[in-house]
Motif scaffolding. Structure first.
Motif, PDB file in Angstrom:
ATOM      1  N   PRO A  95      23.793  42.431  29.586  1.00  0.00           N
ATOM      2  CA  PRO A  95      25.209  42.514  29.187  1.00  0.00           C
ATOM      3  C   PRO A  95      25.395  42.949  27.729  1.00  0.00           C
ATOM      4  O   PRO A  95      26.464  43.420  27.364  1.00  0.00           O
ATOM      5  N   GLU A  96      24.336  42.817  26.920  1.00  0.00           N
ATOM      6  CA  GLU A  96      24.447  43.171  25.495  1.00  0.00           C
ATOM      7  C   GLU A  96      24.307  44.673  25.253  1.00  0.00           C
ATOM      8  O   GLU A  96      24.485  45.124  24.124  1.00  0.00           O
ATOM      9  N   VAL A  97      23.938  45.458  26.285  1.00  0.00           N
ATOM     10  CA  VAL A  97      23.756  46.896  26.079  1.00  0.00           C
ATOM     11  C   VAL A  97      24.544  47.687  27.122  1.00  0.00           C
ATOM     12  O   VAL A  97      24.985  47.145  28.137  1.00  0.00           O
ATOM     13  N   HIS A  98      24.684  48.993  26.843  1.00  0.00           N
ATOM     14  CA  HIS A  98      25.488  49.849  27.721  1.00  0.00           C
ATOM     15  C   HIS A  98      24.655  50.856  28.498  1.00  0.00           C
ATOM     16  O   HIS A  98      25.159  51.921  28.863  1.00  0.00           O
ATOM     17  N   ASN A  99      23.402  50.577  28.714  1.00  0.00           N
ATOM     18  CA  ASN A  99      22.548  51.426  29.547  1.00  0.00           C
ATOM     19  C   ASN A  99      22.502  52.881  29.098  1.00  0.00           C
ATOM     20  O   ASN A  99      22.520  53.798  29.908  1.00  0.00           O
ATOM     21  N   GLY A 100      22.465  53.075  27.787  1.00  0.00           N
ATOM     22  CA  GLY A 100      22.192  54.419  27.290  1.00  0.00           C
ATOM     23  C   GLY A 100      23.397  55.135  26.714  1.00  0.00           C
ATOM     24  O   GLY A 100      24.540  54.703  26.824  1.00  0.00           O
ATOM     25  N   ALA A 101      23.100  56.289  26.099  1.00  0.00           N
ATOM     26  CA  ALA A 101      24.097  57.021  25.329  1.00  0.00           C
ATOM     27  C   ALA A 101      25.186  57.639  26.205  1.00  0.00           C
ATOM     28  O   ALA A 101      26.314  57.832  25.761  1.00  0.00           O
ATOM     29  N   ALA A 102      24.845  57.949  27.475  1.00  0.00           N
ATOM     30  CA  ALA A 102      25.820  58.619  28.332  1.00  0.00           C
ATOM     31  C   ALA A 102      27.033  57.728  28.600  1.00  0.00           C
ATOM     32  O   ALA A 102      28.074  58.205  29.046  1.00  0.00           O
ATOM     33  N   SER A 103      26.899  56.428  28.323  1.00  0.00           N
ATOM     34  CA  SER A 103      28.040  55.535  28.513  1.00  0.00           C
ATOM     35  C   SER A 103      29.127  55.801  27.480  1.00  0.00           C
ATOM     36  O   SER A 103      30.265  55.390  27.657  1.00  0.00           O
ATOM     37  N   VAL A 104      28.779  56.480  26.391  1.00  0.00           N
ATOM     38  CA  VAL A 104      29.747  56.678  25.308  1.00  0.00           C
ATOM     39  C   VAL A 104      30.049  58.162  25.077  1.00  0.00           C
ATOM     40  O   VAL A 104      31.186  58.534  24.805  1.00  0.00           O
ATOM     41  N   VAL A 105      29.020  59.002  25.187  1.00  0.00           N
ATOM     42  CA  VAL A 105      29.191  60.419  24.835  1.00  0.00           C
ATOM     43  C   VAL A 105      28.501  61.303  25.886  1.00  0.00           C
ATOM     44  O   VAL A 105      27.586  60.850  26.570  1.00  0.00           O
ATOM     45  N   PRO A 106      28.927  62.567  26.012  1.00  0.00           N
ATOM     46  CA  PRO A 106      28.229  63.464  26.948  1.00  0.00           C
ATOM     47  C   PRO A 106      26.889  63.917  26.350  1.00  0.00           C
ATOM     48  O   PRO A 106      26.811  64.196  25.156  1.00  0.00           O
ATOM     49  N   ILE A 107      25.854  63.978  27.194  1.00  0.00           N
ATOM     50  CA  ILE A 107      24.507  64.313  26.698  1.00  0.00           C
ATOM     51  C   ILE A 107      24.147  65.744  27.087  1.00  0.00           C
ATOM     52  O   ILE A 107      24.349  66.161  28.229  1.00  0.00           O
ATOM     53  N   ASP A 108      23.576  66.480  26.150  1.00  0.00           N
ATOM     54  CA  ASP A 108      23.145  67.856  26.406  1.00  0.00           C
ATOM     55  C   ASP A 108      21.650  67.988  26.622  1.00  0.00           C
ATOM     56  O   ASP A 108      21.185  68.973  27.164  1.00  0.00           O
ATOM     57  N   LEU A 109      20.886  67.007  26.103  1.00  0.00           N
ATOM     58  CA  LEU A 109      19.434  67.119  26.239  1.00  0.00           C
ATOM     59  C   LEU A 109      18.857  65.715  26.410  1.00  0.00           C
ATOM     60  O   LEU A 109      19.165  64.820  25.615  1.00  0.00           O
ATOM     61  N   PHE A 110      18.034  65.555  27.448  1.00  0.00           N
ATOM     62  CA  PHE A 110      17.445  64.245  27.747  1.00  0.00           C
ATOM     63  C   PHE A 110      15.945  64.307  27.461  1.00  0.00           C
ATOM     64  O   PHE A 110      15.232  65.101  28.070  1.00  0.00           O
ATOM     65  N   ILE A 111      15.472  63.470  26.554  1.00  0.00           N
ATOM     66  CA  ILE A 111      14.046  63.484  26.198  1.00  0.00           C
ATOM     67  C   ILE A 111      13.430  62.136  26.607  1.00  0.00           C
ATOM     68  O   ILE A 111      13.612  61.140  25.919  1.00  0.00           O
ATOM     69  N   PRO A 112      12.705  62.085  27.738  1.00  0.00           N
ATOM     70  CA  PRO A 112      12.162  60.809  28.232  1.00  0.00           C
ATOM     71  C   PRO A 112      10.938  60.354  27.435  1.00  0.00           C
ATOM     72  O   PRO A 112      10.294  61.132  26.740  1.00  0.00           O
ATOM     73  N   VAL A 120      22.233  51.696  23.296  1.00  0.00           N
ATOM     74  CA  VAL A 120      23.631  51.516  22.878  1.00  0.00           C
ATOM     75  C   VAL A 120      24.034  50.059  23.088  1.00  0.00           C
ATOM     76  O   VAL A 120      24.581  49.668  24.121  1.00  0.00           O
ATOM     77  N   THR A 121      23.744  49.279  22.082  1.00  0.00           N
ATOM     78  CA  THR A 121      24.132  47.876  22.117  1.00  0.00           C
ATOM     79  C   THR A 121      25.646  47.778  22.024  1.00  0.00           C
ATOM     80  O   THR A 121      26.313  48.682  21.503  1.00  0.00           O
ATOM     81  N   GLU A 122      26.167  46.691  22.534  1.00  0.00           N
ATOM     82  CA  GLU A 122      27.598  46.441  22.395  1.00  0.00           C
ATOM     83  C   GLU A 122      27.978  46.535  20.907  1.00  0.00           C
ATOM     84  O   GLU A 122      29.026  47.083  20.563  1.00  0.00           O
ATOM     85  N   ASN A 123      27.084  46.034  20.054  1.00  0.00           N
ATOM     86  CA  ASN A 123      27.406  45.975  18.627  1.00  0.00           C
ATOM     87  C   ASN A 123      27.310  47.321  17.918  1.00  0.00           C
ATOM     88  O   ASN A 123      27.706  47.437  16.769  1.00  0.00           O
ATOM     89  N   MET A 124      26.743  48.342  18.581  1.00  0.00           N
ATOM     90  CA  MET A 124      26.699  49.676  17.977  1.00  0.00           C
ATOM     91  C   MET A 124      27.612  50.674  18.684  1.00  0.00           C
ATOM     92  O   MET A 124      27.730  51.831  18.268  1.00  0.00           O
ATOM     93  N   LYS A 125      28.249  50.241  19.746  1.00  0.00           N
ATOM     94  CA  LYS A 125      29.036  51.178  20.550  1.00  0.00           C
ATOM     95  C   LYS A 125      30.130  51.836  19.710  1.00  0.00           C
ATOM     96  O   LYS A 125      30.296  53.054  19.730  1.00  0.00           O
ATOM     97  N   GLN A 126      30.865  51.030  18.958  1.00  0.00           N
ATOM     98  CA  GLN A 126      31.980  51.561  18.171  1.00  0.00           C
ATOM     99  C   GLN A 126      31.463  52.520  17.092  1.00  0.00           C
ATOM    100  O   GLN A 126      32.028  53.592  16.893  1.00  0.00           O
ATOM    101  N   ALA A 127      30.381  52.118  16.416  1.00  0.00           N
ATOM    102  CA  ALA A 127      29.847  52.969  15.340  1.00  0.00           C
ATOM    103  C   ALA A 127      29.367  54.309  15.900  1.00  0.00           C
ATOM    104  O   ALA A 127      29.561  55.363  15.287  1.00  0.00           O
TER     105      ALA A 127
END
Lengths: 516, 260
Positions: free
Chosen positions: B218-235, B180-187
């Motif tokens: 600083p250019e990324v948000h350390n993963g999808a959980a920073s924006v939305v709740p996650i139901d399944l984590f696939i490492p 989740v880049t800063e530039n894709m967070k909104q999208a």
């Protein structure tokens, strides 16, 4: 390192890929001579591999520009630097279109304006490396948002605008495409990228460290081996390390498997975009067979973990070589049948031929690389022109075609597939001996190294500048996509908007490789 | 036309039987790096070479015990290579998917709490038809490629009622790749909001789980959980298609919790 003998380049230092040069030996030219040398080089059929800025420290007002020019015919690289003031420098783009994105990048990264640049817009939408300096005079309170810029617009009765992305319909990377159309005809396409920007070049500064190789492997995930080899070769060059012939051969095998997987996959995707599902589905599966060969080699389908600084982490013993040869026979037979169907199917050829043509002149002017350039008849391939590793000893014929259309880009891939398979057979049947990993010394301080690799999309270029401690003061990465994205816009100009997906796929460029 | 048909016959039927009754899962490559295994008994006191070698700080050592965050793990070999006692190995077990972020952190010898199926209502809604909108938010095209592979004839994801759709409005959920880049967070946020409720989110790959190699940029948000709740984590980096398929099938209750 020697000073070039040509009258044009008296002022440039000459090196080859992977050869370190002391920073003090890089000629510092006044800006007019620096730019003149670039123009001379282009007249001389050389190419801009990289043009980038660097500062001594993040807030320094002393900004240097470095240029790496490739003389592909002689396998040499010419380098020079110049100082520019924070107030800006005259843009070279009006005379030299292939530096257009490089100058935009310099403006964005260092907040210094190329004055008179005809298309000065952000590249990746991030803040400048020099706090407080911004080429668009944006203050800290102004929002820097991807895709928010002054798009080129055409107005008129029948003219309409089509905006696509950043999220596209398929399972692909994000980017924004803005079409100006007259009915179905594309008058102009503007491509705004940067959505994938992860800050890799900034993070490489101060390295090498334990993440550096992983950054290289994920710069463009489908080019793990291409970028990984360029990085590994960089550290080996800086650390006076010669990898063994065996390690070099295994790297070459992985690089060609990467090419095969992507080329076969792209031909399948092109078939799908032309509405011909048989080859689309065959190739989609065969692509996986090539990825699985890479996984047999190193456990990961994309080659992650194969490369180590000083060599490779995994060997190919006799039984693995035999297994790979057997799989290669099957994959070759099946891909030949699947791909030959394309050329024999009139509905496919009707969609491939004459669509999205780029002339050889445009290709040269834009500085295109890789299969897309070879499809325009540009005879270049870093494996031959700037060989490193196994390619110094084992040569792969360069595949070119003419016409520069979707068909040519597809057909060059097919030619390359056949030649890569032959190379793999030769290597697997007679793997050279040698240790998997060689000792690497600490990186040489105060040096510059350029490494070039012919990845599947084209030339990957890495440039490192080390400081007094041997740390990266600047690490510049040029993915082939950076050279080729402008060509996509040129390929669809004046064409039908419905041809865009096919044209775009025929280039198959990387978004994250561009955005870094 | 004849040639097309002949080629079609020669190419044969290639869809794997798995997970039909009795059909074994495809064999993973001999060098495949699946679930990491620690032999803590071999760990010398105060040794922390694996933790120091890890590029993404996936390994924590507290009181001599190793904990590994599979969400951060790149499944590289840096830890195993650094271990003087060869206490770290990778198994060929591709089953890695969990439902809770906390389940990604494993102790030595601890069983992995593999993903449970969706509960009653959601399983009823999505169990036989799950339409996903994929959002790449800074992914390197590794995860994206191996998600795409599931659509090829070898895997034929649509036989499970799972498919990828173009519009989030036609989707039951998102499948997210990238840090989740800063530039894709909104999208990403816009796409999530456009998916009608109830919806699920599947995060694929080290980047989407934690930021991966780009953790704390600083250019990324350390993963999808920073924006939305996650139901399944696939490492994984990227996860093998089998790992992704296994996760999706578990989520839909198509693979019952079997013995490891």
């Amino acid at each position: 390192m020697s000073l070039s003998a040509s009258s044009h380049n008296l002022s440039l230092a000459e090196i080859s890929s992977g050869q370190p040069v002391a920073r003090s030996a890089i000629p510092e030219l006044p800006l007019p001579q620096f730019q003149g040398a670039i123009l001379d080089a282009l007249r001389d059929r050389r190419r801009v591999c990289a043009l980038f800025g660097a500062t001594d420290s993040e807030n320094s007002f002393k900004i240097s520009l470095y240029v790496v020019l490739a003389d592909d015919q002689h396998g040499r690289l010419h380098i020079a630097r110049t100082g520019v003031s924070a107030d800006g420098f005259p843009s070279l783009t009006p005379q030299c279109p292939q530096v257009h994105l490089f100058e935009r990048e310099i403006a964005e990264q260092f907040g210094v304006k190329p004055l008179g640049h005809p298309w000065l817009k952000p590249v990746r939408f991030h803040r400048s490396y020099r706090a407080g300096a911004d080429a668009w005079n944006r203050g800290p309170a102004d929002v820097v948002q991807a895709g928010v810029m002054d798009f080129y617009q055409i107005t008129g009765g029948q003219v309409h605008e089509v905006a696509v992305g950043p999220i596209h319909a398929g399972v692909i990377e994000p980017g924004h495409f803005r079409f100006q159309c007259d009915g179905e005809t594309i008058l102009h396409l503007e491509i705004a990228l940067g959505y994938q920007h992860r800050g890799v070049e900034r993070a490489m500064r101060g390295g090498p460290d334990k993440r550096s190789l992983h950054y290289a492997e994920t710069l463009a995930g489908d080019t793990t081996i291409g970028h990984g080899c360029a990085y590994a070769q960089m550290i080996e060059s800086l650390g006076s390390c010669q990898i063994s012939p065996r390690a070099a051969a295994i790297r070459g095998i992985a690089l060609e498997l990467e090419r095969l997987a992507n080329h076969v996959g792209d031909l399948g995707a092109l078939s799908g975009d032309a509405g011909f599902l048989p080859s689309a589905s065959f190739c989609g599966r065969i692509r996986g067979d090539f990825l699985n060969m890479t996984a047999a080699l190193c456990g990961n389908r994309f080659g992650r973990g194969l490369l180590r600084i000083g060599g490779v982490g995994f060997d190919i013993d006799a039984s693995l070589a035999a297994d790979l040869l057997k799989r290669l026979d099957v994959a070759e037979r099946e891909s030949r049948a699947a791909i030959n169907l394309l050329w024999e199917t009139s509905s496919v050829m009707a969609r491939f031929e004459g669509i999205g043509a780029v002339s050889k002149e445009t290709a040269t002017e834009l500085g295109m690389v890789g299969p897309a350039a070879r499809a325009c008849g540009v005879d270049m391939d870093s494996r031959r022109d700037h060989p490193s590793g196994i390619y110094q000893f084992s040569h792969i014929p360069v595949s070119t075609w003419r016409g520069g259309d979707v068909f040519a880009r597809a057909y060059v891939r097919w030619l390359e597939i056949q030649r890569s398979i032959q190379f793999l057979r030769d290597q697997l049947k007679a793997l050279p001996v040698g240790a998997l990993q060689a000792e690497v010394s600490a990186p040489q301080p105060e040096s510059l190294v350029v490494t070039l690799q012919e990845a599947w999309r084209g030339q990957v270029c890495h440039v490192a500048l080390t400081d007094a401690q041997g740390r990266f003061e600047r690490y510049k990465i040029v993915d082939p996509s950076f050279h080729n994205w402008p060509a996509v816009a040129m390929a669809v100009r004046g064409k039908q908007i419905s041809d865009f997906p096919l044209c775009n796929k025929s280039f198959s460029l990387s978004y994250c490789g561009h955005d870094l | 036309m004849i040639k097309t048909l002949i080629t079609r016959i020669q190419q044969g039927h290639r869809t794997m039987r798995y997970p039909d009754a009795g059909a074994p899962a495809p064999e993973m490559p001999a060098r495949f790096r699946g679930r990491p295994i620690f032999d803590a008994a071999r760990c010398p006191d105060t040794c922390r070479q694996c933790a120091d070698a890890c590029p993404t700080q996936a390994i924590a050592i507290a009181d001599g015990a190793i904990k590994l965050d599979m969400g951060r793990c790149l499944f590289c070999t840096d830890c195993a290579d650094s271990c003087p006692e060869k206490a770290i190995t990778y198994s060929r077990d591709y089953r890695l998917t969990v439902r809770q972020a906390s389940d990604l952190v494993v102790d030595a010898g601890q069983e992995l709490k593999l993903a449970a199926a969706l509960d009653g209502k959601l399983r009823k809604l999505f169990g036989r038809s799950l339409q996903l909108r994929q959002v790449c938010a800074g992914g390197c095209n590794g995860c994206e490629s191996d998600v795409n592979v599931l659509n090829t004839i070898g895997w034929d994801l649509s036989r499970f009622g799972i498919s990828f759709v173009a519009s989030p409005r036609h989707a039951d959920g998102l499948l997210i790749t990238g840090p989740v880049t800063e530039n894709m967070k909104q999208a990403l946020k816009t796409a999530y909001d456009a998916v009608p409720d109830p919806k699920i989110v599947i995060a694929v790959g080290a980047c989407a789980l934690s930021g991966g190699p780009f953790i704390n940029h600083p250019e990324v948000h350390n993963g999808a959980a920073s924006v939305v709740p996650i139901d399944l984590f696939i490492p994984g980096c990227p996860p093998h298609p089998m790992t992704i398929l296994d996760g999706l099938l578990r989520l839909l209750g198509k693979i019952e919790a079997e013995k490891p």
